[in-house]
Write an enzyme that holds these catalytic residues in place. Structure first.
Site, mmCIF file in Angstrom:
data_model
loop_
_atom_site.group_PDB
_atom_site.id
_atom_site.type_symbol
_atom_site.label_atom_id
_atom_site.label_comp_id
_atom_site.label_asym_id
_atom_site.label_seq_id
_atom_site.Cartn_x
_atom_site.Cartn_y
_atom_site.Cartn_z
ATOM 1 N N GLU A 368 0.825 -1.207 0.000
ATOM 2 C CA GLU A 368 0.000 0.000 0.000
ATOM 3 C C GLU A 368 0.858 1.256 0.000
ATOM 4 O OE1 GLU A 368 -3.686 2.287 0.453
ATOM 5 O OE2 GLU A 368 -3.125 0.370 -0.422
ATOM 6 N N THR A 494 -11.312 7.248 -13.610
ATOM 7 C CA THR A 494 -10.335 6.761 -12.637
ATOM 8 C C THR A 494 -10.745 5.444 -11.997
ATOM 9 O OG1 THR A 494 -8.879 7.507 -10.828
ATOM 10 C CG2 THR A 494 -11.263 7.961 -10.602
#
Length: 505
Positions: A368, A494
């Site tokens: 992440e 997106t």
């Protein structure tokens, strides 16, 4: 099965890379790998449909459900465009039944304008564009109009968010009371990632209000004030004052919170070059400034390239995120569209850097958040930093798509099969470590054995993005595939929902 590249081999690849425009166009054919991705999609859908539908997401370990996105069935709406591309009429019809029944005026939750726009509004608009265009005939055409009707219904519910002194919207709103969370600023990405969806809705309906609302907010970002919060041309601060539209800080990055503002600048130009030339110019300025001022190379791996951040104290921050790895795809799209080989080359360098974050972990999946600041390396990660050029700040993987997304763009722009293999390796590892009996779970630590444990949540963007970009990499040629140069007939939001590019009537 994970492919391991020796460091010398990776460096050699970077040095000897064939110029993008010298490589032949991708050869499209049916591929058994596309079928494998279809199977994974059906597996995830069946688990969601059996255990969580019509809630927002499946908890794929406990077989429970969550409602983090307004209780409107986010996974179903987010899955629609992928199901259409896979030509799975059964799933498409199930989703159309659901969308027709949703009452977007009712929820007990605070609603994110940004998340609702990119998932729900975009999912429905994209489904409409696909089913009225290249996928026409997949389902009964009489069932398709509800997508545009519900898109307009949702926009009518949401549009009061823009009712501010400046026109910069609130993000968190209460659609029951007409209230908001009282925020004084909105994020750069949140403010700058509405214009594609709301403009497309205006172009489809003939009601220009939606475009005007989103473009009024965007205009503050295209003409930013004060000047001190644009330290390099095109790169602007990460927050906007709702009261007056002025930038609230000078924190510069392509990380989460700012990312999709830059993404949409070039995509608006793809959507309609006649109306959005200024968006192109601002993207070019940001891209050039990023190459000149934010490009960063780890001290232990000078062949690797990441994008740094920049703060108001004029200091670079050597930290990045999985979210940021869309950046390579953005440079590739802009580079091929504008015939800028320097952008293409830099985009491929960014893609290779993000590949390193996948290729260097025990699971073959990237973390992440990661860093390459040599002053902050934990003792337990010194070997990783020496070998790979980064260390992990947050090892979770929550089914994010950005690395696969950029691999896909690299394949489409260069035709180099290396990038297809990178997509396949990533998909295979996700299928290996994240798959459960009913879906796909996140991982606690991508650099631990078996992912360090699983996270009991299947984000809707697993359907919308991870499985879509994986599928498209191996799918036959179609109108919605990304094209080199200026040949795109669709442009992706997106959340990976494709919109038909504007054509004057």
């Amino acid at each position: 099965m994970r492919t391991l590249l020796a460091l010398a081999a990776l460096a050699g690849f970077a040095a000897a890379r064939v110029p993008a425009y010298a490589i032949t166009r991708p050869v499209m054919r049916s591929d058994s790998r596309a079928d494998a991705v279809k199977e994974a999609f059906s597996h995830a859908w069946d688990g969601y449909y059996n255990y969580a539908f019509p809630h927002d997401e499946l908890h794929p370990i406990s077989n429970g459900y969550g409602d983090s996105r307004n209780h409107w069935g986010a996974s179903a709406v987010d899955a629609l465009s992928t199901a259409i591309m896979m030509r799975n009429a059964t799933i498409v019809n199930q989703i159309l039944d659901h969308i027709a029944a949703v009452d977007y005026s009712k929820t007990n939750a605070m609603v994110s304008l940004f998340e609702t726009t990119i998932r729900y509004l975009a999912g429905m608009i994209s489904g409409y564009d696909l089913l009225k265009g290249p996928a026409a005939g997949l389902v009964d055409d009489s069932r398709v109009d509800v997508l545009l009707e519900q898109s307009q219904n949702l926009a009518e519910v949401l549009k009061f968010a823009f009712d501010t002194p400046s026109g910069v919207p609130y993000n968190m709103i209460n659609i029951t009371s007409g209230g908001n969370d009282g925020a004084t600023t909105n994020g750069l990405a949140v403010t700058g990632t509405l214009v594609l969806e709301w403009t497309r809705l205006s172009d489809l309906t003939g009601n220009d209000e939606y475009a005007r609302l989103s473009q009024r907010a965007e205009d503050y970002l295209l003409h930013p004030e004060p000047a001190q919060y644009e330290p390099f041309p095109g790169l602007i601060g990460s927050a906007v004052n709702i009261a007056d539209g002025k930038l609230a800080n000078g924190h510069i990055s392509w990380n989460g919170g700012a990312d999709s503002y830059y993404e949409y600048l070039i995509k608006m130009y793809v959507y309609d070059p006649e109306r959005f030339g200024l968006y192109r110019d601002r993207w070019v300025a940001a891209a050039e400034s990023s190459i000149n001022h934010l490009a960063s190379h780890p001290s232990t791996r000078p062949d690797v390239t990441f994008l740094a951040t920049y703060n108001e104290e004029h200091q670079l921050g050597l930290t990045s995120q999985h979210l940021t790895c869309f950046d390579g795809g953005s440079f590739l799209l802009g580079g091929t569209l504008l015939d800028r080989q320097d952008f293409v080359d830099f985009g491929l360098d960014l893609v290779a850097g993000c590949h390193e974050t996948y290729n260097s972990t025990l699971t073959g999946i990237g973390p992440e958040q990661f860093s390459w600041d040599p002053n902050g390396v934990p003792d337990s990660q010194k070997e990783l930093f020496e070998r790979a050029g980064f260390y992990i700040n947050s090892g979770q993987y929550i089914l994010r798509p950005e690395v696969i997304e950029s691999f896909y763009y690299a394949w489409r722009v260069t035709g180099d099969g290396t990038y297809r293999e990178w997509v396949w390796n990533a998909f295979t590892n996700i299928n290996k470590y994240c798959r459960t009996a009913t879906g796909f779970a996140g991982l606690e630590n991508v650099n631990a054995a078996n992912g360090g444990g699983r996270i009991d949540n299947q984000e809707s963007f697993m359907f919308a993005e991870v499985l879509k970009y994986s599928f498209l990499t191996f799918a036959p040629e179609d109108d919605w595939q990304v094209q080199k140069g200026s040949g795109n007939t669709f442009v992706y939001n997106t959340e990976a929902h494709p919109f038909k590019v504007y054509t004057p009537q």
